[in-house]
Design an enzyme around this catalytic site. Structure first.
Site, mmCIF file in Angstrom:
data_model
loop_
_atom_site.group_PDB
_atom_site.id
_atom_site.type_symbol
_atom_site.label_atom_id
_atom_site.label_comp_id
_atom_site.label_asym_id
_atom_site.label_seq_id
_atom_site.Cartn_x
_atom_site.Cartn_y
_atom_site.Cartn_z
ATOM 1 N N LYS A 94 0.815 -1.226 0.000
ATOM 2 C CA LYS A 94 0.000 0.000 0.000
ATOM 3 C C LYS A 94 0.849 1.277 0.000
ATOM 4 C CE LYS A 94 -4.148 -1.960 0.174
ATOM 5 N NZ LYS A 94 -5.149 -1.828 -0.879
ATOM 6 N N GLU A 116 -9.589 5.898 3.315
ATOM 7 C CA GLU A 116 -10.410 4.837 3.893
ATOM 8 C C GLU A 116 -9.493 3.652 4.119
ATOM 9 O OE1 GLU A 116 -10.018 5.157 0.654
ATOM 10 O OE2 GLU A 116 -9.303 3.114 0.346
ATOM 11 N N SER A 377 1.593 -9.690 -0.875
ATOM 12 C CA SER A 377 1.280 -8.258 -0.761
ATOM 13 C C SER A 377 1.507 -7.661 0.626
ATOM 14 C CB SER A 377 -0.157 -8.000 -1.217
ATOM 15 O OG SER A 377 -1.057 -8.765 -0.435
HETATM 16 C C1 LIG Z 1 -1.641 -6.954 2.581
HETATM 17 C C2 LIG Z 1 -2.816 -6.613 1.735
HETATM 18 N N1 LIG Z 1 -2.968 -7.225 0.546
HETATM 19 C C3 LIG Z 1 -4.020 -6.950 -0.257
HETATM 20 C C4 LIG Z 1 -4.985 -6.046 0.125
HETATM 21 C C5 LIG Z 1 -6.154 -5.823 -0.791
HETATM 22 O O1 LIG Z 1 -6.047 -4.665 -1.522
HETATM 23 P P1 LIG Z 1 -5.759 -4.678 -3.080
HETATM 24 O O2 LIG Z 1 -6.682 -5.695 -3.680
HETATM 25 O O3 LIG Z 1 -6.067 -3.296 -3.489
HETATM 26 O O4 LIG Z 1 -4.328 -5.049 -3.283
HETATM 27 C C6 LIG Z 1 -4.871 -5.376 1.355
HETATM 28 C C7 LIG Z 1 -5.872 -4.391 1.764
HETATM 29 O O5 LIG Z 1 -5.822 -3.828 2.815
HETATM 30 C C8 LIG Z 1 -3.756 -5.672 2.169
HETATM 31 O O6 LIG Z 1 -3.590 -5.086 3.360
#
Ligand SMILES: Cc1ncc(COP(=O)(O)O)c(C=O)c1O
Length: 406
Positions: A94, A116, A377
């Protein structure tokens, strides 16, 4: 509500096929226009790119490694490479987006930033960027998420942000976005709305994909170096709004790699949604026969969202990416398997991507010997307490025999 016409300028991605657009109250149109003009001006600006590149390197810790998960690969019979966004400062991908938008807000002369958050990671990333740039910062968060992500609420407050719990609706991410949009309508003069995923009205889905493209571009170069010049056979990422997946896919969309987005089974907006407007854009959306938005459910706060970014709806329609569900129980198993085989505790969100890889590895869906890139992620620190309440740990957990020592 106003809906702007078709793309006016080459290179500006106003829509993805039929999806995207700007379905917002009249009062927000000037703010979106201002944002689009500012983004178009900076995205190829050498000064902006150099400043952001420096922050991503020295403050956020890029490039993130590409790591071969050897024991998991051996178990699965497929070569599994992890793109380690979990090693970023603040614990997830993020921050790529938050830094990019904060730097843009600075250039636009704003002194207040709002956001948000669901899992809290985007809130923490925005609070971090706001602290660094000296912005006032307010983060909207559903009451349910405030409770299940208490650690991130504390981190945001430590960083000087105000966290405003949202009591309406399902008290999760979708309601937090509603409140942030309401705030923005009343404060556009001074405030930048730092949206956290590839959702919302144009230019957000396009701008945020471009800010997250760093994941895919880096991974592509790293794959070519580590896979003898080849691209991976599969590129897999979890999908909430879809920003880590969009950023990852952007690096591989023109290769032969198969793109797989993994949605939570209880919130599979691409898999089970129908076209509809949510939070300012047209996309796939969970809704009933009267067009009422249905509640999504996921064990992970970050994927607990009834919609999806419009680009994903388009990639699914044209068959360039496929979207598959993962159920809570298999996600929790995947989290534990990655922890015990690799020494990596993932966040619940990327554990969805791992869960699909493990499931598919038992079938012809993912042929033996394939190379698989999985975007990790975020890391699991934020989820530790929540997982602790959900998972019963056996005192000695046996890792299957094929996962031999290195
Ligand atoms: C570690 C992590 N991965 C994925 C996401 C999902 O978001 P996005 O689909 O935008 O990558 C989040 C959302 O808070 C997150 O904290």
């Amino acid at each position: 509500m106003t809906e702007r016409g078709p793309v006016v300028e080459a290179g500006v991605e106003h829509r993805f096929g039929p999806y995207g657009g700007q379905y917002v109250p009249e009062t927000l149109m000037p703010a979106l226009a201002e944002l689009e003009v500012a983004w178009v001006a900076v995205r190829d600006d050498a000064g902006y790119k150099a400043h952001l590149g420096g922050l991503l390197r020295d403050f956020a810790g890029r490039p993130t490694p590409l790591y071969l998960a050897e024991r998991l690969s051996e178990l699965a019979g497929r070569e599994i490479w992890l793109k380690r966004e979990d090693l970023m400062h603040t614990g997830s991908h993020k921050l790529n987006n938050a830094l990019g938008q904060a730097l843009l807000a600075k250039r636009m002369g704003k002194n207040r930033i709002i956001a948000e958050t669901g899992a809290g990671q985007h809130g923490v990333a925005t609070a971090t960027a706001a602290a660094m740039f000296g912005f006032e910062c307010v983060v909207y968060m559903g009451e349910v998420d405030v409770e299940r992500q208490a650690l991130n609420v504390f981190r945001m407050r430590l960083l000087g942000a105000e966290v405003r719990p949202v009591a309406s609706g399902s008290r999760t991410l979708k309601d937090a976005i509603n409140e942030a949009l309401r705030d923005w309508v009343a404060s556009v003069e001074t405030t930048h709305y730092c949206l956290g995923s590839v959702t919302g009205p144009h230019p957000y889905p396009w701008m945020i994909r471009e800010l997250q493209r760093v994941i895919g571009d880096e991974a592509r170069g790293q794959c070519r170096a580590l896979l003898g010049g080849a691209d991976p056979d599969y590129v897999v990422a979890c999908v909430g709004g879809g920003s880590n997946a969009a950023g990852t896919f952007a690096g591989f969309v023109d290769t032969g790699a198969r793109l797989v987005g993994v949605e939570p089974a209880g919130g599979a907006a691409v898999g089970r949604g129908i076209p509809g407007v949510v939070h300012g854009s047209l996309s796939q959306l969970l809704q009933d026969e009267h067009g009422q938005v249905l509640e999504a459910h996921s064990v992970s706060a970050g994927l607990d969202y009834p919609g999806v970014g419009p680009e994903h709806a388009h990639l699914a329609d044209v068959g360039r990416a496929r979207y598959v569900p993962a159920a809570d129980a298999e996600v929790l198993d995947a989290l534990q398997l990655l922890a015990t085989t690799e020494g990596i505790i993932p966040a619940l969100e990327p554990a969805h991507a791992v869960a699909w890889v493990i499931r598919a590895a038992g079938t012809a869906e993912l042929p033996t010997g394939s190379t698989v890139l999985v975007t990790m992620s975020g890391r699991g620190d934020k989820d530790a307490e929540h997982v602790m309440k959900t998972v019963h740990l056996a005192t000695t957990r046996q890792v299957p025999a094929r996962a031999s020592a290195r």
